[in-house]
Design an enzyme around this catalytic site. Structure first.
Site, PDB file in Angstrom:
ATOM      1  N   ASP A   1       0.716  -1.230   0.042  1.00  0.00           N
ATOM      2  CA  ASP A   1       0.001   0.046   0.002  1.00  0.00           C
ATOM      3  C   ASP A   1       0.755   1.338  -0.159  1.00  0.00           C
ATOM      4  OD1 ASP A   1      -2.224  -1.656   0.331  1.00  0.00           O
ATOM      5  OD2 ASP A   1      -1.474  -1.830   2.789  1.00  0.00           O
TER       6      ASP A   1
ATOM      7  N   TYR B   1      -8.263  -1.148  -1.632  1.00  0.00           N
ATOM      8  CA  TYR B   1      -7.888  -1.273  -0.084  1.00  0.00           C
ATOM      9  C   TYR B   1      -8.745  -0.899   0.675  1.00  0.00           C
ATOM     10  CZ  TYR B   1      -4.376  -1.249   3.414  1.00  0.00           C
ATOM     11  OH  TYR B   1      -3.517  -1.499   4.532  1.00  0.00           O
TER      12      TYR B   1
END
Length: 611
Positions: free
Chosen positions: A28, A236
């Site tokens: 991420d 996400y």
């Protein structure tokens, strides 16, 4: 330092990395994702490091991964982000390591922490409000009336205010006046209002919606979201952003145009702004990676519910407004005024897809000002004001987000930590502070620890974010935190004994010293302030008991090593016998008297013990 159970995975990655021509460290784009990639990078040798590139992705899909690789960059370009991560980790550990022991000594609580203790304060203070609440008795008056079209309407008294009607006699006086004089319409308002769609989900709003609409607690919804993300179904799921990338918006609008009538589409794309000033916005909002995949296969019950909630919210966020006709009316009778409101849906708009939000549709007919109405019935009953509601998981997370406490990745763990420490309890969907939690909070707040000062905590989070923007440095932020925390610890140390003092006096030692209630991992006990003698605590009465030394009984067995007598002991595996000279001699026998031989390290252990 690699976790012991994960070392084999790390070694496998390092081994494979040596064979590769290129290496993309893809995780991420937030501080935690940066740290994962950097820590892995730090474990590579110099030859492997030269082959590494940093890549980020918001979704585990082919297009998401290809895009991440196409935009890869040097991992060292994220230095400030990595420093921000280190700052957050260090402040968490400083707060936990330096204050947990003193908190345990003073209260019996197992730990304190920079974020968990701020969260505990929020719940504990609500519990204090509930405990201190004094209800107010009132007698509201309600009437049923009919208009000229014979339509029935229920109205509630507005003036005098319901809380000002403090006794039944006052309510009956108003009712008597209603029955003896005319009731007329003094005001009527009617207008068409628009209801805008909700923005797409952030972590916080997903957890709130799952709790209120699906009855799923934070653990369940975040586990379901994790599985959906890992299988490439959603983007996400730890994010504080409401922004969707342009291609995602185009796909959503295309789906609406193809599957719904034209009046459900908007002339142009809708964009939403994040209201939380402390939001990092490192990711997109939570959305399906393929908006045309309405019912993915292979999902369990929780995952299907979570996916449907996310899908509906995402599509609805790009749909047209819902429209309602809102009516309100006031009836006057002498000095009393009664009111009623109602609404009628004219067009469902985004609510056609998003069925999870409640709509208070209640019909209210039209009235003419000056119109006289007929009284059908009156009611009054004794009521009491209610204490503030306990936080639900949803409202607690919302408070944390609005206050700038924690991050999307920590909301779930804050609740779990407080439950595991027995500082709070889950009661269905509400959170309440336990007696221990209240005690710990009182100690931390009364000693003014910086991390339970909500404004200080929010400001610290903000400063850690500024490190990424090169507007602050790690050392400066840590120095400010450590300087304040040292003062707090020094003050708490002075006040600790005062917090531990009891009404009991030492009776087996100096006879004059006050007994202090202390805590250890074995439970509560008393210690004399003057002579330091220890007392047990009676589990029933709570009074101090003189600590009697355990009588040692020698067994008939001889030590297999030195031939001294052995003592019966009890360990976590049951009864065994050890040499009476232990730890000088380490001879051990099993419960049946047979010699216990250690399978490995026997000689080394004995050599070390002797030394």
């Amino acid at each position: 330092i690699a976790i012991k159970e994960k070392k084999n995975i790390l070694n496998e990655i390092c081994k494979e990395a040596e064979k590769a021509e290129k290496i993309y460290l893809m995780s991420d784009s937030d501080t935690e994702g940066c740290a994962i990639s950097r820590q892995l990078y730090n474990n590579f040798n110099d030859k492997v490091k030269r082959k590494c590139k940093r890549a980020t992705t918001n979704e585990i899909t082919k297009s998401g991964i290809e895009k991440g690789i196409a935009n890869a960059y040097s991992i060292l370009d994220e230095e400030e982000k990595y420093q921000a991560y280190l700052t957050r980790r260090i402040t968490d550990r400083i707060a936990g390591f330096k204050t947990s022991f003193i908190t345990q000594q003073a209260t019996g609580g197992t730990s304190a922490g920079r974020v968990q203790s701020a969260g505990l304060r929020v719940i504990a203070e609500r519990e204090e409000e509930i405990n201190k609440f004094i209800p107010v008795v009132y007698w509201p008056v309600e009437i049923d009336i009919k208009n000229n079209s014979n339509e029935l309407v229920t109205a509630l008294i507005k003036s005098p205010k319901p809380l000002d009607i403090s006794c039944e006699a006052d309510a009956n006086k108003i009712i008597s006046e209603l029955k003896t004089s005319k009731i007329k319409v003094s005001d009527f308002q009617s207008k068409v209002e628009q209801s805008k769609p909700y923005p797409p989900f952030t972590t916080s709003t997903l957890m709130q919606a799952a709790a209120s609409s699906l009855g799923m607690n934070s653990d369940k919804i975040m586990n379901a979201a994790q599985n959906l993300f890992a299988s490439g179904k959603i983007t996400y799921h730890r994010t504080d952003s409401v922004v969707i990338e342009p291609k995602g918006i185009a796909d959503i609008r295309s789906y609406i145009s193809s599957n719904l009538s034209a009046n459900y589409s908007t002339p142009s794309a809708l964009f939403y702004a994040t209201k939380n000033a402390s939001a990092q916005q490192a990711h997109e909002a939570i959305r399906p990676t393929n908006i045309n995949d309405r019912k993915p296969v292979g999902l369990n019950s929780d995952e299907q519910k979570a996916y449907d909630l996310i899908w509906c919210r995402t599509v609805a966020s790009q749909m047209s407004n819902a429209q309602y006709q809102r009516n309100s009316v006031e009836f006057t009778n002498g000095s009393s005024i009664f009111g009623a409101t109602g609404s009628k849906e004219l067009f469902d708009g985004w609510r056609k897809i998003y069925k999870y939000s409640t709509s208070s549709d209640k019909y209210l007919p039209e009235f003419k000002i000056g119109e006289e109405v007929s009284l059908i019935d009156t009611r009054t009953e004794r009521k009491e004001t209610q204490p503030p509601n306990r936080y639900t998981e949803a409202s607690f997370i919302k408070f944390l987000e609005n206050s700038g406490i924690g991050r999307p990745s920590t909301y779930k763990s804050i609740i779990k930590t407080l439950v595991d420490r027995t500082y709070i309890e889950r009661n269905k969907m509400t959170l309440s502070a336990t007696e221990l939690g209240m005690k710990v909070n009182t100690f931390l707040v009364s000693n003014n620890f910086c991390f339970v000062d909500l404004s200080f905590t929010a400001e610290l989070e903000k400063n850690m974010d500024l490190i990424e923007d090169k507007k602050e440095t790690k050392v400066a932020v840590l120095d400010k935190f450590w300087t304040r925390l040292q003062k707090d610890i020094a003050g708490a140390s002075k006040n600790k004994e005062k917090n531990q003092e009891t009404k009991f006096t030492c009776f087996a030692g100096c006879k004059t010293g006050a007994l202090l209630l202390k805590h250890s991992k074995f439970g509560e006990f008393y210690a004399c302030k003057e002579c330091k003698i220890i007392y047990n605590k009676d589990k029933v009465t709570g009074e101090p008991l003189e600590k009697v030394k355990k009588v040692v009984v020698l067994s008939d067995y001889d030590c297999p090593l030195c031939k001294e007598k052995m003592i019966e002991r009890t360990g976590k595996f049951g009864v065994f016998y050890s040499c009476k000279t232990w730890p000088k001699c380490n001879g051990i026998r099993n419960a049946d008297g047979t010699e216990k031989i250690k399978s490995t390290g026997k000689k080394v252990f004995r050599k070390w013990r002797k030394k």
